[in-house]
Write a protein that holds these residues in place. Structure first.
Motif, mmCIF file in Angstrom:
data_model
loop_
_atom_site.group_PDB
_atom_site.id
_atom_site.type_symbol
_atom_site.label_atom_id
_atom_site.label_comp_id
_atom_site.label_asym_id
_atom_site.label_seq_id
_atom_site.Cartn_x
_atom_site.Cartn_y
_atom_site.Cartn_z
ATOM 1 N N ILE A 145 0.839 -1.208 0.000
ATOM 2 C CA ILE A 145 0.000 0.000 0.000
ATOM 3 C C ILE A 145 0.869 1.251 0.000
ATOM 4 N N LYS A 163 1.017 4.114 -3.011
ATOM 5 C CA LYS A 163 0.842 5.539 -2.723
ATOM 6 C C LYS A 163 2.042 6.342 -3.206
ATOM 7 N N SER A 181 -4.602 -3.572 -8.195
ATOM 8 C CA SER A 181 -5.760 -2.758 -7.809
ATOM 9 C C SER A 181 -6.031 -2.815 -6.310
ATOM 10 N N HIS A 182 -5.779 -3.975 -5.679
ATOM 11 C CA HIS A 182 -6.055 -4.075 -4.244
ATOM 12 C C HIS A 182 -5.025 -3.330 -3.397
ATOM 13 N N ARG A 223 -4.359 -0.189 -3.716
ATOM 14 C CA ARG A 223 -4.844 1.176 -3.532
ATOM 15 C C ARG A 223 -6.152 1.137 -2.747
ATOM 16 N N ALA A 224 -6.099 1.621 -1.528
ATOM 17 C CA ALA A 224 -7.330 1.720 -0.744
ATOM 18 C C ALA A 224 -8.226 2.820 -1.297
ATOM 19 N N MET A 225 -7.632 3.918 -1.744
ATOM 20 C CA MET A 225 -8.333 5.022 -2.386
ATOM 21 C C MET A 225 -7.604 5.366 -3.678
ATOM 22 N N ASP A 226 -8.366 5.758 -4.679
ATOM 23 C CA ASP A 226 -7.785 6.111 -5.983
ATOM 24 C C ASP A 226 -7.688 7.619 -6.185
ATOM 25 N N LYS A 266 -13.666 3.786 -5.547
ATOM 26 C CA LYS A 266 -12.662 4.120 -4.542
ATOM 27 C C LYS A 266 -12.359 5.613 -4.467
ATOM 28 N N SER A 304 -13.077 9.431 -3.275
ATOM 29 C CA SER A 304 -13.729 10.131 -2.175
ATOM 30 C C SER A 304 -14.813 11.052 -2.731
#
Length: 266
Positions: free
Chosen positions: A39, A43, A72-73, A75-78, A111, A113
């Protein structure tokens, strides 16, 4: 942010080196690269792309290759990836629509916000299909939140509430806040639906124009410009073939006295 010292590279940063390092890390064993480390690397790659995208010499293939390295997994948020893609499109206005959509397919709209989704919905650099996808994803999120709020609220007012496990009673202020939140979410859903309908209407208008143009072209219906050009060409061709004064005089006599000319011929 290692600068490029190679004479063959046109970018200011050594993107090839970062690409090799990222691929090397992703190909390590599962035991060596933990989930938290992966992760962090994803980032870091997104932040690096946001800085490197400013370079006008950064090619689309280099950007796409580096952005596709983290799974893809990871990235918690894109939001970081969306920021990098938006920066690249801003610095490279000549990217085609197909390539823009290809870049936007890297983003998982689920993903994003709420702030990033709102920015993407108003971003003119994104293709229409990507904007519609973001709007539908945000609408699904709002519908899910409304269902969750409605379920919790109906469960709180259930007549069998005393038979269930006792829970803390909400105060009047908390109930009012939940009702206001539900109302706000419903308004957001209606606004997103209106945006989607407007975009669909624009797409239908463009398809109708394209369809009408193809029909005119299929049946060979001339346009106004074609008629005008043909008329100008006919006027310009008047007199072609009259090479001698006798032929020109005969043509003029025929135009002035068409009846007499026909009698003489008969």
């Amino acid at each position: 942010m290692i600068p490029s010292f190679s004479h063959t590279s046109t970018t200011l940063l050594d993107v090839e080196l970062v690409l090799r390092l990222a691929r090397r890390f992703v190909n390590l064993d599962e035991a060596v690269r933990s989930g938290a480390a992966l992760i962090k690397v994803a980032k870091l790659v997104d932040c690096y792309l946001a800085e490197a995208a400013i370079d006008s010499n950064l090619t689309l293939s280099e950007f796409f290759a580096l952005a596709s390295v983290p799974p893809s997994h990871a990235r918690a948020m894109d939001d970081g990836l969306y920021r990098a893609i938006d920066t690249y499109l801003k610095a490279h206005p000549g990217v085609s629509k197909q390539d823009r959509y290809r870049l936007c397919k890297l983003i998982d709209s689920r993903k994003l916000s709420p702030e990033a989704s709102l920015h993407a919905a108003q971003n003119e650099r994104l293709p229409v299909r990507a904007v519609v996808q973001v709007l539908f994803s945000e609408q699904n999120k709002l519908n899910k939140q409304i269902l969750d709020f409605s379920g919790s609220f109906s469960g709180m007012l259930s007549p069998n509430m005393g038979l269930d496990t006792p829970a803390r009673c909400l105060s009047k202020r908390e109930v009012n806040m939940q009702q206001m939140e539900i109302k706000r979410l419903k308004e957001d859903v209606l606004r997103l639906q209106s945006h989607c309908m407007a975009l669909e209407g624009q797409i239908e208008k463009l398809m109708e124009k394209k369809k009408g143009f193809l029909i005119w072209k299929k049946f060979g219906i001339p346009t106004l410009r074609g008629n005008k050009n043909e008329e100008i060409e006919r006027e310009a061709n008047v007199g072609i073939g009259l090479k001698t004064p006798l032929q020109m005089r005969t043509r003029l006599v025929k135009a002035k006295n068409p009846n007499k000319w026909r009698k003489s011929l008969s």
